[in-house]
Motif scaffolding. Structure first.
Motif, short mmCIF file in Angstrom:
data_model
loop_
_atom_site.label_atom_id
_atom_site.label_comp_id
_atom_site.label_asym_id
_atom_site.label_seq_id
_atom_site.Cartn_x
_atom_site.Cartn_y
_atom_site.Cartn_z
N ILE A 8 0.86 -1.18 0.00
CA ILE A 8 0.00 0.00 0.00
C ILE A 8 0.90 1.23 0.00
N ARG A 9 0.71 2.13 -0.94
CA ARG A 9 1.51 3.35 -0.97
C ARG A 9 0.71 4.47 -0.30
N PRO A 10 1.13 4.93 0.88
CA PRO A 10 0.35 5.94 1.59
C PRO A 10 0.20 7.23 0.79
N ALA A 11 -1.01 7.73 0.76
CA ALA A 11 -1.31 8.98 0.07
C ALA A 11 -1.54 10.12 1.05
N HIS A 12 -1.47 9.82 2.35
CA HIS A 12 -1.76 10.82 3.38
C HIS A 12 -0.61 10.84 4.38
N PHE A 13 -0.33 12.02 4.93
CA PHE A 13 0.86 12.22 5.74
C PHE A 13 0.51 13.08 6.96
N SER A 14 1.23 12.81 8.06
CA SER A 14 1.11 13.62 9.28
C SER A 14 2.49 14.12 9.67
N TYR A 15 2.63 15.43 9.88
CA TYR A 15 3.90 16.01 10.30
C TYR A 15 4.13 15.72 11.79
N PRO A 16 5.25 15.12 12.18
CA PRO A 16 5.52 14.90 13.61
C PRO A 16 5.45 16.21 14.40
N LEU A 17 4.75 16.16 15.49
CA LEU A 17 4.45 17.27 16.39
C LEU A 17 3.53 18.29 15.72
N GLY A 18 3.82 18.70 14.50
CA GLY A 18 2.83 19.37 13.66
C GLY A 18 2.57 20.83 13.92
N GLY A 19 3.26 21.44 14.90
CA GLY A 19 3.06 22.85 15.17
C GLY A 19 4.02 23.71 14.37
N PRO A 20 3.98 25.03 14.60
CA PRO A 20 4.82 25.95 13.83
C PRO A 20 6.32 25.70 13.98
N LEU A 21 6.77 25.16 15.12
CA LEU A 21 8.19 24.86 15.28
C LEU A 21 8.62 23.64 14.48
N SER A 22 7.67 22.82 14.08
CA SER A 22 7.96 21.51 13.51
C SER A 22 7.76 21.43 12.01
N CYS A 23 6.91 22.27 11.46
CA CYS A 23 6.64 22.22 10.02
C CYS A 23 6.12 23.57 9.58
N GLY A 24 6.37 23.86 8.30
CA GLY A 24 5.96 25.14 7.74
C GLY A 24 5.91 25.07 6.24
N PRO A 25 5.97 26.20 5.57
CA PRO A 25 5.83 26.23 4.10
C PRO A 25 6.77 25.28 3.36
N ARG A 26 8.02 25.16 3.83
CA ARG A 26 8.94 24.25 3.14
C ARG A 26 8.43 22.82 3.21
N GLU A 27 7.99 22.38 4.38
CA GLU A 27 7.50 21.01 4.55
C GLU A 27 6.20 20.80 3.78
N PHE A 28 5.34 21.82 3.75
CA PHE A 28 4.09 21.70 3.00
C PHE A 28 4.39 21.49 1.51
N GLU A 29 5.41 22.20 1.01
CA GLU A 29 5.80 22.05 -0.39
C GLU A 29 6.41 20.68 -0.65
N LEU A 30 7.23 20.20 0.31
CA LEU A 30 7.80 18.85 0.16
C LEU A 30 6.69 17.80 0.06
#
Length: 346
Positions: free
Chosen positions: A264-286
């Motif tokens: 199964i190839r996952p089509a959905h993703f969760s950012y670890p911790l997920g707050g502003p310190l952990s993910c942002g525009p760069r990660e959203f683009e990735l």
């Protein structure tokens, strides 16, 4: 409970007493809410349990599903959520149930409830955790501080002995060490964590294997039609702290490992911790570049049609372990309300 959460609880009480959640659901353009869950455990937490925020009781999870359906809200998967956002007149409002980290208690306590209610859900898997080599550092520092009368903190080469003989002092020590670790780059965080655990004879690998499902157990989820398996990186690092190539590899490799295990190839993703310190525009683009249909944060808010423009930066509402009163479920289910309360909850 901190002043922040005491204030939030007071807000929940006021909103419920004023019957505002039902009015907001009626007037808001929010179509739904994605709920964040981690652990499902029947035992009440100890007096010192700073991570109790991450756990709910099985009876509360059961009631959440019953109550939202009684309110005329559907429980749907992420793909159906996207379809309903794209077609505002399609179906009723909805919630999406998502579980992070693949805790073993999800198998024992959550899965039977989800099956009983035929409630679809997503399970986000950090692959190193399932390999038994992950580091659940937030739980490790709780466990160590819980059993010690004092602990040694090292910062900038200096060692300080901190009194942890009372519950209040343990909470202060936990908060101090937690944020020290959060603010460090990942290599330094790992080094400090390993030094701290070694000093108190704490086996991170054993802890991981005890708390997290192995691949054989996880197959029970992967084979269930109610379950969507999502990616959650390999090592559960805060992606914003990593160089872009390493962050991309953490995301891409987790997909490849899950695909190799389950086909199964996952089509959905969760950012670890997920707050502003952990993910942002760069990660959203990735996440967009890697082809994920959705990626979820832990920033609170409801879902609106405009989120189709940013499907790799979706908000979620935490089913917080501090707020398991049944009367609060009406508040949790109000996406528009959490959009307004986002700054308070962030």
């Amino acid at each position: 409970m901190s002043l922040k959460y005491a204030a939030i609880r007071a807000s929940f009480e006021a909103l419920w007493l004023a019957r505002l959640p039902s009015l907001i659901r009626l007037l808001s353009k929010s179509r739904g809410v994605i709920f964040t869950l981690h652990r499902v455990l029947p035992e009440p937490p100890a007096d010192f349990s700073p991570n109790a925020i991450l756990q709910v009781r099985p009876d509360f999870l059961n009631y959440v599903i019953e109550r939202v359906r009684a309110l005329g809200i559907d429980v749907v998967d992420l793909d159906e959520a996207l379809r309903r956002l794209a077609e505002p007149r399609r179906g009723r409002s909805f919630i999406v149930l998502t579980f992070d980290d693949a805790y073993r208690d999800n198998l024992q306590y959550a899965l039977p409830i989800l099956r009983q209610h035929e409630a679809p859900f997503t399970l986000y898997v950090p692959t190193a955790f399932v390999d038994g080599t992950g580091q659940l550092w937030w739980q490790a520092i709780e466990d160590i501080i819980a059993r010690q009368e004092a602990v040694a903190f090292t910062e900038n080469g200096d060692t300080e002995y901190v009194d942890t003989s009372t519950t209040a002092l343990k909470k202060d020590a936990f908060n101090r060490l937690y944020w020290q670790l959060r603010k460090l780059p990942e290599p330094q965080r790992l080094e400090l964590l390993e030094t701290f655990c070694a000093a108190y004879g704490y086996d991170l690998g054993k802890q991981c294997r005890e708390l997290i499902m192995d691949w054989q157990e996880l197959r029970l989820f992967a084979g269930d039609p109610l379950c969507t398996i999502g990616a959650h990186t390999v090592h559960h690092y805060e992606l914003a702290k990593l160089p872009a190539d390493q962050a991309r590899n953490e995301m891409a490799q987790s997909v490849s490992v899950i695909e190799a295990q389950f086909g199964i190839r996952p089509a959905h993703f969760s950012y670890p911790l997920g707050g502003p310190l952990s993910c942002g525009p760069r990660e959203f683009e990735l996440a967009r570049d890697l082809g994920f249909r959705t990626a979820v944060t832990t920033r609170p808010g409801g879902l609106y049609p405009l989120h189709l423009e940013t499907p790799t930066a979706l908000p979620r509402v935490s089913l917080n372990g501090y707020f398991q009163q049944r009367r609060y479920v009406d508040v949790f289910a109000s996406g528009g309300l959490f959009t307004q309360l986002g700054r308070v909850m962030g």
